[in-house]
Structure formats: C-alpha cells, structure tokens
Design an enzyme around this catalytic site. Structure first.
Site, PDB file in Angstrom:
ATOM      1  N   LYS A  22     -30.727 -17.985 -32.748  1.00 40.11           N
ATOM      2  CA  LYS A  22     -31.656 -18.958 -32.176  1.00 40.11           C
ATOM      3  C   LYS A  22     -30.939 -20.225 -31.709  1.00 40.11           C
ATOM      4  CE  LYS A  22     -35.817 -21.536 -33.539  1.00 40.11           C
ATOM      5  NZ  LYS A  22     -36.444 -22.121 -34.732  1.00 40.11           N
ATOM      6  N   SER A  23     -30.066 -20.783 -32.555  1.00 38.34           N
ATOM      7  CA  SER A  23     -29.376 -22.029 -32.200  1.00 38.34           C
ATOM      8  C   SER A  23     -28.514 -21.853 -30.956  1.00 38.34           C
ATOM      9  CB  SER A  23     -28.505 -22.500 -33.368  1.00 38.34           C
ATOM     10  OG  SER A  23     -29.291 -22.818 -34.491  1.00 38.34           O
ATOM     11  N   ARG A  27     -28.907 -23.467 -26.862  1.00 36.08           N
ATOM     12  CA  ARG A  27     -27.831 -24.200 -26.222  1.00 36.08           C
ATOM     13  C   ARG A  27     -27.290 -23.470 -24.994  1.00 36.08           C
ATOM     14  NH1 ARG A  27     -28.315 -25.468 -31.436  1.00 36.08           N
ATOM     15  NH2 ARG A  27     -27.548 -27.462 -32.273  1.00 36.08           N
ATOM     16  N   GLY A 100     -38.107 -28.151 -32.693  1.00 37.54           N
ATOM     17  CA  GLY A 100     -37.413 -29.420 -32.881  1.00 37.54           C
ATOM     18  C   GLY A 100     -36.069 -29.434 -32.188  1.00 37.54           C
ATOM     19  N   ARG A 128     -43.086 -34.173 -36.844  1.00 34.12           N
ATOM     20  CA  ARG A 128     -41.677 -34.261 -37.243  1.00 34.12           C
ATOM     21  C   ARG A 128     -41.037 -35.530 -36.673  1.00 34.12           C
ATOM     22  NH1 ARG A 128     -39.034 -28.428 -36.359  1.00 34.12           N
ATOM     23  NH2 ARG A 128     -37.351 -29.424 -37.541  1.00 34.12           N
ATOM     24  N   SER A 173     -27.019 -33.748 -39.867  1.00 31.90           N
ATOM     25  CA  SER A 173     -27.955 -33.102 -38.957  1.00 31.90           C
ATOM     26  C   SER A 173     -27.236 -32.655 -37.698  1.00 31.90           C
ATOM     27  CB  SER A 173     -29.099 -34.053 -38.587  1.00 31.90           C
ATOM     28  OG  SER A 173     -29.880 -33.506 -37.535  1.00 31.90           O
ATOM     29  N   GLN A 175     -28.666 -31.309 -35.177  1.00 27.40           N
ATOM     30  CA  GLN A 175     -29.484 -31.657 -34.021  1.00 27.40           C
ATOM     31  C   GLN A 175     -29.230 -33.097 -33.560  1.00 27.40           C
ATOM     32  OE1 GLN A 175     -33.592 -30.795 -34.920  1.00 27.40           O
ATOM     33  NE2 GLN A 175     -33.239 -28.593 -35.064  1.00 27.40           N
ATOM     34  N   ASP A 320     -31.483 -23.720 -43.362  1.00 25.99           N
ATOM     35  CA  ASP A 320     -32.515 -22.805 -42.878  1.00 25.99           C
ATOM     36  C   ASP A 320     -32.736 -21.629 -43.819  1.00 25.99           C
ATOM     37  OD1 ASP A 320     -33.108 -24.293 -40.643  1.00 25.99           O
ATOM     38  OD2 ASP A 320     -31.749 -23.188 -39.325  1.00 25.99           O
TER      39      ASP A 320
END
Length: 462
Positions: A22-23, A27, A100, A128, A173, A175, A320
């Site tokens: 997913k990550s 990207r 997010g 969030r 983080s 993100q 996660d």
C-alpha cells in the site's frame, strides 16, 4: 453495512500471495505523475486508498492507462504519464477518502505549487490530525488551513514559493517526514528532516528509483530541491502489513508451514518478523530481488508462542502491525506488554481502545495504558460479535482472532477492509474450509449484509 462471520480454523494453506504494498503503491503513482514521460507500475494495489492517490494525480494533469485488471476490474498494472513537476490546479477539491497517506503526502507536494488546493476525506479521515504536517510546512512558508486546533480535514493547502529548512520531527512519522521532503523537493536549497527513530523509507527509495538523490546521515534525511525525476518502470512487492495477518495465523498453529510469496522485505518494515521470532515463531526469509525495494519469500513454521515486550525504537516499524500482534499476544503464553505506541490513538480509530475492547469481549484480560496495553494470553478465546470501528486493520486482526475462538465470531462494519486489502475475504476462506483438490474453485467466505446476519444469528448459535 456488511459483516464477516468466522468459525474455528480448519486448514492452513501452503502458500499465499498478498496484494501489492500500500505505501509503495501510493508513492509510485504520485512520483510517476511528476515525471516527464511514462512509467509502467506492475502489481499496483487497487485498494480504495491507493485509487484516491491515483485519482488525485489525474485531477492535476497526470494520465493513466490501465494495462491489466484484477478479478474485480480494478487496475493492477498501469502506465502513468506525467508532464513534469508543475501540476495543474484541480477543478474541484481532491477527495482523499480514508487515506491519511494521500492527504499528508499530497500536502507536501502541493505546498510548493502555485495554486491553492482543498483536500477532503471521509468521516474517519476528517478526525485525524493534520497539524503535524501543517506546522513544518508553515516553517517553510506554506499555509495549511483546516478545521479546529488540530487542523482536521477538509484542509486547504495554499501553495507558493518555499524556504528550505531543517526540521526535527516531534514524533516518528514516515508520513510527516515524507511531506517535508516532498515540499523540499520543489524548494531551492537543502531540506532536512531529523527523525527521533528511523521510520519506513519508501519515499527515499522510490525517489532514488526515479533518479532523485536523497542523503541519509544517521537519523537525518536530506533532499536538494530542483531535481527532475526520470520515468522508470517498477514492480510493487507484496505488502508485508497484509502478510502479517497470515504470519500470525500460521505462527500460532503448531505443525504447519506457510509460504508467503514475493513479500516486500524492506528492513524498515520487517519488525513484524523480529517480534514473532522473539515470541518463538520459526521464520525464514529469502530476499530474491535485493535492489530498490527488496522482496522475496517468507516461510513460517507454526508452534507455541510466548509473551514479549514490544516498544521503543521498534514501534515505528511495526505500527501498522500492532493490532494483529495484539491478537498474537492473546494467543501466546504469558503477559505481553505493548508500550511507546501512543501513535495508535490517532489512526483510523483509537486502535489501543479498539483492540482492548474487542479482546476483552473475547475473554482476554487487557489493561489499557495511554501509550499501549498489557495483554494476558494463553486463555481460550470466545466467539462473539465485534465491531471494526471502521478500521480495516482492526477488522482483519479480529477475523484472525476468530479462527482461534470457540463458536462464531462476527465482525461488523467490514467494508473498510477494501481500503487496504481487496481479496482478504477470499484468502481468509482458505483457512475456513477443508483442503481442496487443485481443480476445485476457490471457496468464498460467508459474508452477508448485517441485517441478514441478524436474522440468521439464532441459527449461528446452534
């Protein structure tokens, strides 16, 4: 609203191939859309979250040609054509759905564009906090406005010329780190981010894949503005966070062996393997493709699990996976402590509270702390009705817990699973049915609308 009903484990399949990471999928479409030219992305994850990122780039000028779809008609191989670093203003607010990652990374990309953009989201995403991204972008000269003191969605990114900064992250983080680096990519000079603990490095690896140099010195990551990305085809490895559910199912079942094929083995994501090994699982991994995003096979031999302590610097790299690790703790002998994980409070739901509540309903003693919990495992789980709290990882973690519970476990509100793992129910069905002959069709899990499930509940109790 739909639900999943799970009965006790009947079978462990010999191998599973999980969907794309997913990550990395997020990207890949973002960065490909900033190149001048076409990038072919293979094994893209067609989850709702990742499709939001793709739609956002299309809204700002990138083009997409679908080359291959999955069984649901969703793109898994696509060609993304970008037209350079300067995007065009979208005609309407960008819908980030439940993602997010989309909202935070897009904030960084948009901060240096010469237009203002509104980013919206669903009810969960709108709770969030986005202040953690707005603050460093403000130091660079951008302005991000939103709802309330935490700057919640919908937010508006007011783009313009920025200044390079060195920013010390107040929390670990990936993100926020990525948002600052992406803003710095469009800013003259050197922008640096100092991490309190090393976080997943997919942004840095993918930027390098597209020819953009990122420098790491200890816990400091830096990027020089003005670099132009070059299109280059890529393959997205299987998502280790999705594989984690099956890892725990196999690890907690003595005498079985499960191979997870073509899983991403990025060292900043393999904390789940370290924790399970510490709990007594026998796991081996083999990196078949070491360049860029390493990937290979993971083999799990089932046995008895023991309690452990999960905390400190390993938390960012298992954040996660903590809901499914909490389920592993419930299946292990002894008392497991999860600490230093306050970040779980501000995910799709308050995951500490959600995990504790659901485990207690299944008969597991849990003591909840501000930054974690203490779980006493080794007791027989009881099937019951649970809620996902609209959180995909809670829904999937407790589907696994249901495999080890007496009776029927029903998880309500499971539409959220599609945000990260389309096809989860079909893979789960392999654990609920007796082994099949090779020419038999794959069974489908018993998934029914909630109102129908309520009418059948008396039968399920028999």
């Amino acid at each position: 609203m739909s639900q999943i009903k799970v009965r006790k484990l009947k079978h462990i399949p010999s191998e599973i191939t999980v969907p794309g990471d997913k990550s990395i999928s997020h990207r890949s479409v973002m960065f490909a859309g900033l190149c001048e030219g076409t990038t072919v992305i293979d094994n893209f994850l067609p989850s709702e979250d990742c499709l939001c990122s793709l739609a956002a780039m299309q809204a700002m000028g990138a083009e997409c040609e679908v080359l291959e779809t999955d069984g649901r008609g969703k793109p898994v191989r696509l060609a993304v054509t970008g037209h350079g670093m300067r995007l065009k203003a979208p005609a309407a607010p960008i819908d980030c759905g439940n993602s997010g990652t989309t909202m935070r990374l897009m904030s960084g990309l948009l901060a240096a564009q010469r237009f203002n953009t509104t980013l919206s989201g669903d009810e969960s995403l709108s709770r969030r906090p986005m202040k953690r991204v707005a603050d460093p972008l403000a130091l660079m000269g951008a302005k991000v406005t939103g709802q309330g003191d935490k700057i919640c969605a919908p937010i508006t990114v007011h783009g313009g010329d920025l200044n390079a900064i060195t920013y010390a992250l107040p929390m670990a983080s990936a993100q926020v780190k990525s948002a600052v680096l992406l803003a710095g990519w469009n800013t003259q000079g050197k922008t640096s981010v100092v991490e309190p603990a090393v976080t997943r490095d997919h942004t840095e690896r993918l930027l390098a894949h597209f020819g953009v140099k990122v420098v790491r010195d200890g816990n400091t990551v830096s990027i020089y503005g003005g670099q132009k990305p070059e299109p280059k085809d890529l393959y997205v490895p299987g998502d280790i966070s999705s594989a984690a559910f099956w890892m725990v199912a196999a690890a907690a079942t003595p005498g079985v062996q499960l191979t997870l094929k073509d899983v991403g083995l990025n060292p900043t994501r393999t904390g789940i393997l370290n924790v399970l090994i510490r709990m007594g699982a026998q796991i081996s991994d083999n990196v078949n493709y070491p360049d860029g995003e390493p990937r290979g096979n993971v083999v799990i031999h089932g046995g008895e699990l023991n309690a452990t302590v999960i905390g400190g610097d390993e938390i960012p790299n298992v954040i996660d996976e903590l809901p499914i690790l909490a389920v592993a703790a419930a299946l292990a002998r002894g008392t497991t402590i999860i600490k230093d994980a306050g970040e779980l409070r501000v995910k799709e739901t308050d995951r500490i509270s959600a995990v504790a509540q659901n485990l207690r309903l299944m008969g597991v003693p849990v003591e909840e702390f501000p930054d974690g919990m203490e779980i006493t495992g080794g007791m027989e789980l009881t099937g019951t009705t649970l809620t996902s709290f609209g959180d995909h990882r809670i829904a999937m973690a407790f589907a696994i817990a249901g495999l080890y519970a007496e009776g029927v476990t029903t998880i309500d509100d499971t539409e959220c699973i599609s945000t990260s793992y389309p096809g989860f129910e079909q893979h789960l069905s392999l654990f609920l049915n007796e082994p099949r002959f090779p020419d038999e069709p794959t069974p489908v899990i018993n998934r029914v609308p909630q109102e129908v499930g309520e009418r059948l509940s008396s039968q399920d109790q028999s």
